[in-house]
Motif scaffolding. Structure first.
Motif, mmCIF file in Angstrom:
data_model
loop_
_atom_site.group_PDB
_atom_site.id
_atom_site.type_symbol
_atom_site.label_atom_id
_atom_site.label_comp_id
_atom_site.label_asym_id
_atom_site.label_seq_id
_atom_site.Cartn_x
_atom_site.Cartn_y
_atom_site.Cartn_z
ATOM 1 N N ARG A 227 -28.875 84.102 61.816
ATOM 2 C CA ARG A 227 -30.173 83.554 62.544
ATOM 3 C C ARG A 227 -30.295 84.577 63.606
ATOM 4 O O ARG A 227 -29.429 85.307 63.974
ATOM 5 C CB ARG A 227 -29.894 81.943 62.958
ATOM 6 C CG ARG A 227 -30.033 81.299 61.767
ATOM 7 C CD ARG A 227 -29.748 79.737 62.213
ATOM 8 N NE ARG A 227 -28.410 79.346 62.503
ATOM 9 C CZ ARG A 227 -27.956 78.332 63.242
ATOM 10 N NH1 ARG A 227 -28.980 77.483 63.713
ATOM 11 N NH2 ARG A 227 -26.778 77.925 63.258
ATOM 12 N N ALA A 228 -31.360 84.363 64.501
ATOM 13 C CA ALA A 228 -31.580 85.169 65.350
ATOM 14 C C ALA A 228 -30.460 84.983 66.710
ATOM 15 O O ALA A 228 -30.340 85.945 67.325
ATOM 16 C CB ALA A 228 -33.011 84.738 66.094
ATOM 17 N N ASP A 229 -30.042 83.614 66.843
ATOM 18 C CA ASP A 229 -28.987 83.754 67.998
ATOM 19 C C ASP A 229 -27.849 83.333 67.323
ATOM 20 O O ASP A 229 -26.727 83.030 68.150
ATOM 21 C CB ASP A 229 -29.313 82.497 68.857
ATOM 22 C CG ASP A 229 -29.420 81.379 67.890
ATOM 23 O OD1 ASP A 229 -29.465 81.351 66.764
ATOM 24 O OD2 ASP A 229 -29.569 80.040 68.621
ATOM 25 N N ARG A 230 -27.401 83.820 65.872
ATOM 26 C CA ARG A 230 -26.047 83.476 65.347
ATOM 27 C C ARG A 230 -25.529 84.724 64.333
ATOM 28 O O ARG A 230 -26.479 85.019 63.569
ATOM 29 C CB ARG A 230 -26.039 82.245 64.782
ATOM 30 C CG ARG A 230 -24.876 81.715 64.295
ATOM 31 C CD ARG A 230 -23.833 81.430 65.322
ATOM 32 N NE ARG A 230 -24.208 80.497 66.301
ATOM 33 C CZ ARG A 230 -23.989 79.135 66.329
ATOM 34 N NH1 ARG A 230 -23.951 78.416 65.210
ATOM 35 N NH2 ARG A 230 -24.868 78.666 67.311
ATOM 36 N N GLN A 236 -17.604 84.199 72.771
ATOM 37 C CA GLN A 236 -18.289 83.333 73.805
ATOM 38 C C GLN A 236 -17.165 83.208 74.886
ATOM 39 O O GLN A 236 -16.098 83.455 74.822
ATOM 40 C CB GLN A 236 -18.592 82.171 73.065
ATOM 41 C CG GLN A 236 -17.357 81.259 72.885
ATOM 42 C CD GLN A 236 -17.509 79.758 71.974
ATOM 43 O OE1 GLN A 236 -18.578 79.859 71.462
ATOM 44 N NE2 GLN A 236 -16.743 79.058 72.452
#
Length: 266
Positions: A227-230, A236
């Motif tokens: 996905r766009a953020d994953r 992290q």
């Protein structure tokens, strides 16, 4: 026979300035560009610190054959460039090194694309030859900035009595929001480890154990679609605190972020 150590650099390709004129130096780096001016060669020698122009007189140039991305050890004298030849776009643009000796430390085949930030190379080609893509200045600057940012982040947490703890990578599957990556066990056939989606359980164990301020730059793994953020593997910043309220978390993070950005953006 080359004496041990005589090829080792005395300076990087970004070090030399006009104050170094007259010095005898040895540089190590990649052939970034080369130009033939009637038997005299000019070579731009590159490492991650910068680029220095090297002059190969005819007597030296006759004994070497250079290709793009060859790795060289160049020994010579630093001289000042004439005013009309100064390159204002480079920190080393006021000087050049007139070589007395050139050693090829490693020869290179012709690269599939130029090592140049201005060249628009297909992403598929860049990823296939990632070791070459990472030689580009913009990519190296990104890695250096990431390293500096994480270092400043660590220092900010350590200054506030946090303890950095590396939690396990091989663990058991946990019921979190995504699928686990599974790793088969060699010594226990039919059994599997899971890669952690986050250090959640481990950091809670640390809180119970009395390690009241913990942080970690943690690798996490989630077996799910892009996905766009994953993406499947990511990093992290993870932290945990005991004996606090919500405002305490906000206060620490505000202080850490201000200090991190102040020190990382110098």
């Amino acid at each position: 026979m080359t004496r041990a150590g005589e090829w080792r650099r005395t300076h990087t390709c970004g070090d030399l300035r006009k104050l170094d004129v007259g010095s005898r130096v040895t540089l190590n780096g990649w052939v970034h560009a080369r130009r033939d001016h009637g038997g005299i060669y000019f070579v731009d020698l590159r490492d991650r610190y910068g680029i220095t122009q090297v002059v190969l007189p005819e007597t030296v140039a006759a004994g070497v054959k250079l290709s793009p991305e060859d790795v060289l050890a160049v020994t010579g004298e630093v001289i000042a460039r004439t005013p009309e030849n100064v390159n204002p776009d480079r920190p080393t643009g006021e000087i050049e090194v007139v070589s007395t000796k050139v050693q090829t430390l490693s020869s290179s085949r012709l690269p599939p694309f130029p090592i140049d930030d201005e060249i628009d190379t297909a992403i598929e080609t860049r990823l296939k030859y990632r070791f070459l893509d990472l030689r580009r200045a913009v990519m190296q600057q990104n890695l250096v900035h990431r390293s500096r940012f994480i270092g400043a982040l660590r220092n900010a947490f350590l200054a506030r009595d946090f303890v950095e703890v590396e939690t396990p990578i091989l663990t058991k599957a946990t019921p979190e929001g995504a699928r686990d990556y599974l790793v088969p066990s060699r010594v226990h056939p039919g059994e599997f480890y899971a890669l952690p989606q986050s250090p959640q359980l481990f950091k809670q164990l640390l809180m119970v154990a009395g390690m009241d301020r913990y942080f970690q730059v943690a690798r996490c793994f989630r077996d799910e679609d892009l996905r766009a953020d994953r993406q499947p593997e990511f990093t992290q910043l993870d932290m945990e605190m005991s004996y606090i309220e919500e405002e305490d978390v906000f206060a620490v993070w505000e202080q850490v972020l201000v200090e991190t950005f102040r020190n990382a953006m110098k």
